[in-house]
Structures are given as C-alpha cells and as structure tokens.
Motif scaffolding. Structure first.
Motif, PDB file in Angstrom:
ATOM      1  N   ALA A 163       8.306  11.669  -0.421  1.00 19.88           N
ATOM      2  CA  ALA A 163       7.626  10.328  -0.581  1.00 19.88           C
ATOM      3  C   ALA A 163       7.608   9.302   0.476  1.00 19.88           C
ATOM      4  O   ALA A 163       6.835   8.520   0.680  1.00 19.88           O
ATOM      5  N   THR A 164       8.574   9.779   1.553  1.00 20.61           N
ATOM      6  CA  THR A 164       8.689   9.102   2.872  1.00 20.61           C
ATOM      7  C   THR A 164       7.441   9.485   3.602  1.00 20.61           C
ATOM      8  O   THR A 164       6.937   8.365   4.174  1.00 20.61           O
ATOM      9  N   LEU A 165       7.295  10.626   3.808  1.00 21.48           N
ATOM     10  CA  LEU A 165       6.157  11.080   4.374  1.00 21.48           C
ATOM     11  C   LEU A 165       4.839  10.370   3.885  1.00 21.48           C
ATOM     12  O   LEU A 165       3.914  10.216   4.844  1.00 21.48           O
ATOM     13  N   GLU A 166       4.442  10.658   2.700  1.00 19.34           N
ATOM     14  CA  GLU A 166       3.581  10.353   2.037  1.00 19.34           C
ATOM     15  C   GLU A 166       3.257   8.588   2.205  1.00 19.34           C
ATOM     16  O   GLU A 166       2.193   7.897   2.413  1.00 19.34           O
ATOM     17  N   ALA A 167       4.407   7.719   1.959  1.00 22.21           N
ATOM     18  CA  ALA A 167       4.194   6.493   2.493  1.00 22.21           C
ATOM     19  C   ALA A 167       3.846   6.008   3.679  1.00 22.21           C
ATOM     20  O   ALA A 167       3.010   5.333   3.920  1.00 22.21           O
ATOM     21  N   ALA A 168       4.510   6.726   4.821  1.00 25.80           N
ATOM     22  CA  ALA A 168       4.137   6.547   6.080  1.00 25.80           C
ATOM     23  C   ALA A 168       2.559   6.976   6.192  1.00 25.80           C
ATOM     24  O   ALA A 168       1.679   6.173   7.038  1.00 25.80           O
ATOM     25  N   SER A 169       2.278   8.166   5.764  1.00 24.98           N
ATOM     26  CA  SER A 169       0.797   8.365   5.915  1.00 24.98           C
ATOM     27  C   SER A 169      -0.359   7.510   5.322  1.00 24.98           C
ATOM     28  O   SER A 169      -1.203   7.275   5.625  1.00 24.98           O
ATOM     29  N   ALA A 170       0.104   7.071   4.034  1.00 21.74           N
ATOM     30  CA  ALA A 170      -0.766   6.193   3.499  1.00 21.74           C
ATOM     31  C   ALA A 170      -0.810   4.792   4.261  1.00 21.74           C
ATOM     32  O   ALA A 170      -2.214   4.201   4.246  1.00 21.74           O
ATOM     33  N   ILE A 171       0.107   4.281   4.819  1.00 16.36           N
ATOM     34  CA  ILE A 171       0.180   3.115   5.642  1.00 16.36           C
ATOM     35  C   ILE A 171      -0.905   3.095   6.758  1.00 16.36           C
ATOM     36  O   ILE A 171      -1.741   2.514   7.160  1.00 16.36           O
ATOM     37  N   LEU A 172      -0.791   4.725   7.579  1.00 20.94           N
ATOM     38  CA  LEU A 172      -1.417   5.012   8.746  1.00 20.94           C
ATOM     39  C   LEU A 172      -3.126   5.060   8.225  1.00 20.94           C
ATOM     40  O   LEU A 172      -4.084   4.548   8.889  1.00 20.94           O
ATOM     41  N   LEU A 173      -3.318   5.874   6.970  1.00 18.98           N
ATOM     42  CA  LEU A 173      -4.614   5.939   6.469  1.00 18.98           C
ATOM     43  C   LEU A 173      -5.363   4.481   6.272  1.00 18.98           C
ATOM     44  O   LEU A 173      -6.420   3.989   6.573  1.00 18.98           O
ATOM     45  N   ILE A 205       0.636  -1.311  -0.253  1.00 19.27           N
ATOM     46  CA  ILE A 205       0.098   0.095  -0.097  1.00 19.27           C
ATOM     47  C   ILE A 205       0.953   1.154   0.045  1.00 19.27           C
ATOM     48  O   ILE A 205       0.699   2.195  -0.695  1.00 19.27           O
ATOM     49  N   GLY A 206       1.823   1.280   0.834  1.00 13.36           N
ATOM     50  CA  GLY A 206       2.829   2.427   0.796  1.00 13.36           C
ATOM     51  C   GLY A 206       3.398   2.933  -0.496  1.00 13.36           C
ATOM     52  O   GLY A 206       3.364   3.881  -0.786  1.00 13.36           O
ATOM     53  N   ILE A 207       3.962   1.649  -1.013  1.00 18.70           N
ATOM     54  CA  ILE A 207       4.827   1.953  -2.365  1.00 18.70           C
ATOM     55  C   ILE A 207       4.074   2.228  -3.442  1.00 18.70           C
ATOM     56  O   ILE A 207       4.118   3.317  -4.154  1.00 18.70           O
ATOM     57  N   SER A 208       2.704   1.644  -3.410  1.00 16.45           N
ATOM     58  CA  SER A 208       1.631   1.908  -4.749  1.00 16.45           C
ATOM     59  C   SER A 208       1.139   3.436  -4.488  1.00 16.45           C
ATOM     60  O   SER A 208       0.974   3.790  -5.687  1.00 16.45           O
ATOM     61  N   VAL A 209       0.843   3.715  -3.255  1.00 12.57           N
ATOM     62  CA  VAL A 209       0.363   5.120  -3.122  1.00 12.57           C
ATOM     63  C   VAL A 209       1.114   6.014  -3.549  1.00 12.57           C
ATOM     64  O   VAL A 209       0.804   7.006  -4.016  1.00 12.57           O
ATOM     65  N   VAL A 210       2.397   6.011  -3.116  1.00 14.03           N
ATOM     66  CA  VAL A 210       3.441   6.974  -3.380  1.00 14.03           C
ATOM     67  C   VAL A 210       3.809   6.974  -4.798  1.00 14.03           C
ATOM     68  O   VAL A 210       3.919   8.155  -5.684  1.00 14.03           O
ATOM     69  N   ILE A 211       3.826   5.683  -5.628  1.00  9.16           N
ATOM     70  CA  ILE A 211       3.853   5.754  -6.864  1.00  9.16           C
ATOM     71  C   ILE A 211       2.792   6.572  -7.663  1.00  9.16           C
ATOM     72  O   ILE A 211       3.091   7.327  -8.701  1.00  9.16           O
ATOM     73  N   ILE A 212       1.387   6.098  -7.468  1.00 10.84           N
ATOM     74  CA  ILE A 212       0.567   6.980  -7.992  1.00 10.84           C
ATOM     75  C   ILE A 212       0.245   8.363  -7.752  1.00 10.84           C
ATOM     76  O   ILE A 212       0.429   9.369  -8.610  1.00 10.84           O
ATOM     77  N   SER A 213       0.469   8.860  -6.537  1.00 13.29           N
ATOM     78  CA  SER A 213       0.294  10.140  -6.152  1.00 13.29           C
ATOM     79  C   SER A 213       1.566  10.808  -6.422  1.00 13.29           C
ATOM     80  O   SER A 213       1.699  12.114  -6.776  1.00 13.29           O
ATOM     81  N   GLY A 214       2.831  10.097  -6.580  1.00 16.18           N
ATOM     82  CA  GLY A 214       3.813  10.971  -6.715  1.00 16.18           C
ATOM     83  C   GLY A 214       3.852  11.382  -8.313  1.00 16.18           C
ATOM     84  O   GLY A 214       4.370  12.568  -8.554  1.00 16.18           O
ATOM     85  N   LEU A 215       3.406  10.402  -9.290  1.00 14.06           N
ATOM     86  CA  LEU A 215       3.573  10.847 -10.701  1.00 14.06           C
ATOM     87  C   LEU A 215       2.734  11.973 -10.700  1.00 14.06           C
ATOM     88  O   LEU A 215       2.957  12.720 -11.691  1.00 14.06           O
TER      89      LEU A 215
END
Length: 303
Positions: A226-236, A107-117
């Motif tokens: 990216a690291t902040l958003e990965a951690a946030s996505a995992i928490l969400l 979830i963390g990696i996938s969300v960062v890839i989508i939102s990061g792009l």
C-alpha cells in the motif's frame, strides 16, 4: 468472599501482560529511527493538508498580474507578503504548495483504496482456493502487466477527459496487480499453517477463515504494498499533470505547478524546485513509514 484489595491485585496482574505487550510494541516503534522520522514527516504533511485553510496566507486561486514571479523572501526582491514568492499568474506560491498537499494525499489514499480492494480480494481468493480461480487471476495479472500503466492512463485520460476524479479512478483500476500478486503469494504460505487447519476443523466458514485468520496475518505485506503504491500513484499523477492530462488548472497540483513553471526554469528556478522538493519529501516519508511499520509488525521484528 474475596477482599477488594485482592480483586484489584488480581485485575492488575491480569492486565499486566497486555500493558507489557503495549510497551514492547511502543519500544519497537521508537527503536525504528527511520520509521519515526518518516512517520513524523508524513503526519506533518497530513496536518498541513488538513489545516490548509488556516495555514495558507492567501487564496491559492487568486491572481494578481501586478505581482507576477515575485521571488521568495531570501532573494533581494522578495518580501514576506509572499514568503515563497508568486507564480507567473501572481498566485501565492506558499498557499498553492499547502493546498497541493491535499491533492497529492487524496490521490495516493484514494488510489490505494480502490486498487487495494480489487487486488487484495483477487489475491486472497486465488491464494486460498487455487486451481481455476488461481489460473483466472494469473491470466488477468498477466494481461494487466502487458499494458504499461502510464501509456494506458494517457490514452484513457486523452479519450475520456481529464479531471481529479477521472485520474483517481483510472489509476485505481490500473494499479491493483501488485496487490494481487503479493497477496496471492502470502496467502499460499499462510493457508497451510496450523491455525488455518484448526479453524477449518472447527467448522469455521470460508469467509471467517479468510477474513479472520488469513488476512490479519498477511497484513504486513499489505501495508508495504500500500505504501509503495501510494507513492507510485502520487508520482504518476504528477507525471500526468506535467503532461497536461492529469489534474487541470486552477487546482494546485504539484505536478501541474512544475509543468506551468517549465518555461521559467532558467530564470526562476525556485518555481520548479519548491513543488519538486515537496513531492520528493512526501514520497520519501511514505516509503520510510511503510518500511519501518513493516519491520515492526512483521514476525521477524517482534523477536
């Protein structure tokens, strides 16, 4: 004609600066104790997730109602057949924790890839071109910030339905705003520097300037976001799963494990403490690794 020994000497001298720079970079990495600890812990989580079929002592989905709520081995009634005990359905808790690392990292990696792009593209274009492009991006970011992520995610998942990939897609499409804002600001600072002007004077295309000159120089900012958003996505995801609108049973999500154990929190506290601790450690490792990497590769960290 140059002698072979002289050729070897010339090659070694030419390679010396590159080797020396590599040693300096390695020394900077090792000098960041927080980064070493966080990165090592993150690598451990990744290895555990990748090797889950080899490390898990039992099938994480196998139920055994005759062995419900077995405590961990350090309790009097615990045993080594289930080192961390079992859940209310008799499933091995250690196996579910190990497989839960896969869910959280995916979830963390996938969300960062989508939102990061999405966010990085918008931020680069707005910061480089300015004008109307910047106005449109600012409007979109303002619109997005007016909608709380957790409430929108809850509404969408409640309407569309909940599954692992729907949660990933919803979070990925909602968490691009920080990428856009930070990349826009960083691009505005970089676009007026000499090397960008030199590339423009040399006739380089806009795509070449953005991807070859601007993007590599704002990468430290991108890594931190990216690291902040990965951690946030995992928490969400854990929050959505806890509310029953995230990853659905029988997948071993740590948030779902906490939700399933809330009725037993006064009798079997470890059912909540173990997945909660794993979730906190993973987020802690991601943040430490990201901050340390930023410090090492930023211009200030190179001096």
């Amino acid at each position: 004609m140059q002698a072979p020994d002289s050729q070897l000497t010339a090659l070694s001298v030419a390679d010396a600066p590159e080797l020396s720079e590599g040693r300096k970079l390695l020394r900077r990495f090792l000098g960041q104790k927080a980064f070493v600890f966080g990165f090592g812990l993150l690598v451990l989580f990744i290895l555990v997730a990748l090797a889950a079929p080899l490390l898990a002592p039992h099938d994480p989905y196998l139920q055994n109602l005759t062995a419900r709520n077995v405590p961990p081995f350090w309790y009097e009634k615990g045993n080594w057949l289930h080192p961390l005990g079992t859940d209310p359905l008799g499933r091995d808790y250690l196996s579910r924790l190990i497989y839960g690392a896969r869910i959280s990292l995916l979830i963390g990696i996938s969300v960062v890839i989508i939102s990061g792009l999405i966010g990085t593209t918008m931020g680069l274009l707005a910061g480089y071109f300015g004008g109307r492009v910047d106005m449109v991006m600012t409007f979109l970011v303002t619109t997005r910030l007016s909608m709380p992520v957790i409430l929108v995610a809850l509404a969408v998942v409640a309407i569309v339905g909940s599954s692992l990939w729907i949660v990933i897609l919803v979070l990925g499409l909602l968490k691009w705003d920080r990428f856009a804002v930070v990349m826009r600001s960083a691009t505005q600072q970089v676009r007026s520097l000499d090397y960008v002007a030199a590339a423009q004077a040399a006739g380089a295309s806009t795509a070449r300037i953005i991807l070859g000159e601007v993007l590599p120089n704002i990468a430290p900012h991108l890594i931190v976001v990216a690291t902040l958003e990965a951690a946030s996505a995992i928490l969400l995801e854990a929050a959505l799963s806890f509310l029953g609108l995230g990853v659905q049973p029988p997948l071993p999500s740590w948030g779902l494990m906490i939700s399933e154990a809330k009725a037993y929190m006064f009798f079997s506290f470890w059912l909540i403490a173990l997945p909660g601790s794993a979730l906190a450690l993973l987020i802690f490792a991601i943040n430490l690794a990201g901050d340390g990497l930023r410090d090492v590769i930023s211009p200030e960290g190179r001096t």
